[in-house]
Write an enzyme that holds these catalytic residues in place. Structure first.
Site, short mmCIF file in Angstrom:
data_model
loop_
_atom_site.label_atom_id
_atom_site.label_comp_id
_atom_site.label_asym_id
_atom_site.label_seq_id
_atom_site.Cartn_x
_atom_site.Cartn_y
_atom_site.Cartn_z
N HIS A 1 14.32 64.33 120.72
CA HIS A 1 12.70 64.49 120.84
C HIS A 1 12.12 64.12 119.84
O HIS A 1 11.03 63.51 119.54
CB HIS A 1 12.51 65.77 121.47
CG HIS A 1 11.20 66.11 121.73
ND1 HIS A 1 10.28 65.39 122.68
CD2 HIS A 1 10.05 67.06 121.06
CE1 HIS A 1 9.03 65.98 122.57
NE2 HIS A 1 9.01 66.76 121.68
N ALA B 1 1.00 63.68 121.48
CA ALA B 1 1.02 62.58 122.62
C ALA B 1 -0.16 62.87 123.70
O ALA B 1 -0.74 62.04 124.32
CB ALA B 1 2.07 61.98 123.08
N HIS C 1 2.86 62.36 119.20
CA HIS C 1 4.12 62.68 119.41
C HIS C 1 4.14 64.06 120.23
O HIS C 1 3.45 64.87 119.76
CB HIS C 1 5.04 62.99 118.19
CG HIS C 1 6.34 63.73 118.61
ND1 HIS C 1 6.65 64.90 117.93
CD2 HIS C 1 7.48 63.29 119.27
CE1 HIS C 1 7.85 65.26 118.28
NE2 HIS C 1 8.23 64.39 119.13
N SER C 2 4.79 64.27 121.42
CA SER C 2 5.14 65.27 122.18
C SER C 2 3.69 65.80 122.61
O SER C 2 2.78 65.28 123.04
CB SER C 2 5.84 66.33 121.52
OG SER C 2 6.43 67.42 121.91
N MET C 3 3.26 67.24 121.93
CA MET C 3 1.99 67.66 122.31
C MET C 3 0.68 66.57 121.65
O MET C 3 -0.35 66.49 122.38
CB MET C 3 1.83 69.03 121.57
CG MET C 3 0.22 69.80 121.75
SD MET C 3 0.18 71.24 120.58
CE MET C 3 -0.18 70.31 118.94
#
Length: 283
Positions: A259, A104, A100-102
């Site tokens: 997010h 990812a 997820h996010s960073m």
């Protein structure tokens, strides 16, 4: 919520904490959370994923994991190395990645760097490293070096009560629901004189001294050799980057939510789980 196992992984260079979900003989999936989050980012999602052995890490400097030694920094490449060391420790020659996010971004970098090691790539509202044009490299380096010097004089905020700390997390750089903030606080807060503060290493807030060009970042995407799928949150960070999404050689779909849709509420976690259960069973 289903039973979760807490483990500590003593790597050659750092000790990391992790949550284990799912059957021991399930497909191994290393799960990587976002910036300033922790393994509880997957507390709603992981129990809903079928036939997978989820290793949800507290990444270095987050949650109950160790901090990097003095003088070291937190780069994407160092995080990718941590994941490889986790795989080595667990005896995994090949493994899937969920990020997820960073997390990812780290997952994509690793999948592009060593495609022979990664079986599946499941991404939530995160994709390539932040990019910049090459002509501002010196200016960026100067800003990062100065920020590193200035950090010596900065102290993390102390909140008088857990409630105030949770409210601050709800209103962070990327807002989260109260339930998500409470989950992240369970692993993220520690008592200190005067109240509570976050366990995260202050150095995680430092700007990166070097950014890839767009061409360099997309080179990681081009080299991915496994099935990959990206969930784009309708109220998240990627939805505005249509041109980038259209350049992807793998599938993506948009789901309603912010997010942190996989941890904000049960409905969002169910939608993401349904998406990834189909992805893992079909590929």
């Amino acid at each position: 919520m289903s039973v979760v196992e807490e483990v500590r992984l003593s790597l050659p260079h750092i000790e990391l904490a992790a949550h284990l979900f799912g059957p021991e003989n399930g497909r191994p999936v290393i799960a990587l959370h976002g910036w300033l989050d922790n393994a509880n980012s997957f507390a709603r999602l992981a129990p809903r994923l079928e036939d997978l052995r989820i290793i949800a890490l507290d990444m270095a400097g987050h949650g109950h994991s160790g901090h990097r030694p003095p003088g070291a920094s937190y780069s994407l490449w160092d995080s990718a190395h941590d994941v490889l060391q986790v795989a080595e420790q667990l005896g995994l020659k090949r493994f899937a990645l969920l990020g997820h996010s960073m997390g990812a971004i780290v997952a994509l970098v690793l999948a592009g760097s060593l495609p022979e090691r990664v079986t599946h790539l499941a991404l939530i509202d995160g994709l390539i490293p932040p990019t910049a044009k090459g002509d501002n490299a010196a200016e960026r380096m100067g800003m990062a070096l100065q920020a590193q010097l200035d950090l010596q004089h900065k102290r993390k905020p102390v909140y008088e009560t857990l409630e105030r700390a949770i409210e601050a997390r709800m209103k962070g750089l990327v807002a989260v629901s109260r339930e998500a903030a409470e989950l992240l606080a369970q692993r993220g807060l520690m008592p200190v004189p005067g109240g509570y503060t976050w366990r995260t290493d202050n150095r995680l807030t430092l700007p990166s001294p070097v950014r890839l060009t767009d061409e360099q970042a997309m080179a990681f995407v081009a080299r991915i050799g496994c099935p990959a799928h990206l969930v784009v949150a309708s109220g998240g960070l990627l939805v505005q980057h249509r041109a980038l999404l259209e350049r992807l050689p793998f599938s993506h779909e948009q789901l309603p939510g912010g997010h942190h849709l996989h941890v904000n509420d049960e409905a969002g976690a169910a939608l993401v789980a349904d998406c990834f259960n189909r992805f893992f069973s079909d590929s």
